[in-house]
Design a protein around this motif. Sequence first.
Motif, PDB file in Angstrom:
ATOM      1  N   ASP A   1      52.934  72.621  14.327  1.00  0.00           N
ATOM      2  CA  ASP A   1      53.724  73.829  14.096  1.00  0.00           C
ATOM      3  C   ASP A   1      54.178  73.875  12.640  1.00  0.00           C
ATOM      4  O   ASP A   1      53.551  73.270  11.773  1.00  0.00           O
ATOM      5  N   TRP A   2      55.299  74.539  12.370  1.00  0.00           N
ATOM      6  CA  TRP A   2      55.774  74.727  11.006  1.00  0.00           C
ATOM      7  C   TRP A   2      56.260  73.411  10.395  1.00  0.00           C
ATOM      8  O   TRP A   2      56.379  73.308   9.183  1.00  0.00           O
TER       9      TRP A   2
ATOM     10  N   LEU B   1      55.378  70.711  18.455  1.00  0.00           N
ATOM     11  CA  LEU B   1      53.953  70.475  18.234  1.00  0.00           C
ATOM     12  C   LEU B   1      53.736  69.449  17.132  1.00  0.00           C
ATOM     13  O   LEU B   1      52.841  68.604  17.223  1.00  0.00           O
ATOM     14  N   HIS B   2      54.553  69.515  16.086  1.00  0.00           N
ATOM     15  CA  HIS B   2      54.438  68.531  15.017  1.00  0.00           C
ATOM     16  C   HIS B   2      54.813  67.136  15.523  1.00  0.00           C
ATOM     17  O   HIS B   2      54.207  66.133  15.132  1.00  0.00           O
TER      18      HIS B   2
ATOM     19  N   SER C   1      50.523  71.799   8.794  1.00  0.00           N
ATOM     20  CA  SER C   1      51.459  72.745   9.389  1.00  0.00           C
ATOM     21  C   SER C   1      50.699  73.986   9.850  1.00  0.00           C
ATOM     22  O   SER C   1      49.752  74.436   9.197  1.00  0.00           O
TER      23      SER C   1
ATOM     24  N   ARG D   1      51.183  77.456  13.064  1.00  0.00           N
ATOM     25  CA  ARG D   1      52.138  78.356  13.718  1.00  0.00           C
ATOM     26  C   ARG D   1      52.092  78.233  15.234  1.00  0.00           C
ATOM     27  O   ARG D   1      52.842  78.914  15.929  1.00  0.00           O
ATOM     28  N   GLY D   2      51.210  77.377  15.756  1.00  0.00           N
ATOM     29  CA  GLY D   2      51.163  77.136  17.194  1.00  0.00           C
ATOM     30  C   GLY D   2      50.609  78.286  17.996  1.00  0.00           C
ATOM     31  O   GLY D   2      50.796  78.334  19.213  1.00  0.00           O
TER      32      GLY D   2
ATOM     33  N   ASN E   1      50.710  85.147  16.037  1.00  0.00           N
ATOM     34  CA  ASN E   1      51.890  84.815  16.829  1.00  0.00           C
ATOM     35  C   ASN E   1      51.687  85.267  18.273  1.00  0.00           C
ATOM     36  O   ASN E   1      51.586  86.463  18.550  1.00  0.00           O
TER      37      ASN E   1
ATOM     38  N   ARG F   1      59.987  82.768  14.499  1.00  0.00           N
ATOM     39  CA  ARG F   1      60.444  81.803  15.491  1.00  0.00           C
ATOM     40  C   ARG F   1      61.562  82.402  16.342  1.00  0.00           C
ATOM     41  O   ARG F   1      62.159  83.417  15.971  1.00  0.00           O
TER      42      ARG F   1
ATOM     43  N   PHE G   1      51.864  73.071  26.243  1.00  0.00           N
ATOM     44  CA  PHE G   1      51.183  72.944  24.959  1.00  0.00           C
ATOM     45  C   PHE G   1      49.752  72.484  25.212  1.00  0.00           C
ATOM     46  O   PHE G   1      49.527  71.463  25.881  1.00  0.00           O
TER      47      PHE G   1
END
Length: 334
Positions: A21-22, A27-28, A52, A54-55, A143, A175, A253
């Motif tokens: 993710d960011w 997710l990170h 990085s 945005r998922g 998104n 977000r 996820f």
Amino acid sequence: MTTNQDAPVIDREISLIFQGDWGQANLHRICGWLAQELGDRCAPGSRFGIWSGRGGADAVHAVLAHDVDAALLTPVAAAAGLPAGTGPLAVAGAGRLRALGTLPQRDRLVTCVDAALGVSRMSELAELLPALRIATSPDDGVNLIGAAAHRQLEAIGVSAARLDEAGGGFVYSERPFPAIAAFRDGTANVLIHEAIMTPAWQRVTERKEVTYLDVDPAVTEAFARWHWPTATVPAGYLPGLAHDLTALEFSDFLLVCREDLPDDIAALIAWCLVCTRQALEVQYRHLPADRSPVTYPLDPRAIATAPIPLHPAAEETYSALGDGADASGALMWA
């Protein structure tokens, strides 16, 4: 390479890039967990990177473009239409995608309105276009919150064009938390978002009464064409929620790769997902299980599921592991 519960190894140097993710979200954290566990079981000199992201749909694009080797996206429901070639992730080449596993996480896309609007059904929003200020995410092709929110709105006659023409508008954020704050503080009077387990959602009633809107039948039908289901938010889970709420499913996820990911790497990732799962779980155990953004205890059977085909080596590993004894060893965050 082995697929039993003894610690496997890859006896050559590898280089692997994940996309999360960011940078500060779940997710990170999952990418960091896997990178460390793989690194412990690969030849010295192996390298692991985390980009990085945005998922959302960017995970699919990055994997298919060979920019990364594996990427995480959410929700899993967004990928449910891929086998039929439909849904927000149905892009050219998507048939080359494979799943490495699913990390369970219970979430919903909830629609909440200022009670002062006087609506009790989602369809009634179409009658109030000039008054609406809708806090959600942009529908920008990446998104998935924005993609789902806008499809939901269009199904009840609230397209972005109609809203703009009527004098209403959107309050966009990438977000959830700026959108939730905008709704709480009165900048917006409609909120369509996820991450319902977080403290921010518990504050939406601090300054006003709110009404939660069940998914309209037209929305259910529109999402059925994407093979995207609805789910329930139990009464009391959100402040002021007095009934079981029907909302769009927004859980889990999904870790995706290409079909050409080497078998030993795919198998080792699957092994780590099951057999080192406590190393991830322990980072969330300070939260009640039903308020955790990663649902624990992690279920190996759930990890081994996906709406798209599993990478064959990952599937073989899951079959061999079954419920998989944990091999996390000494835990950093225990």
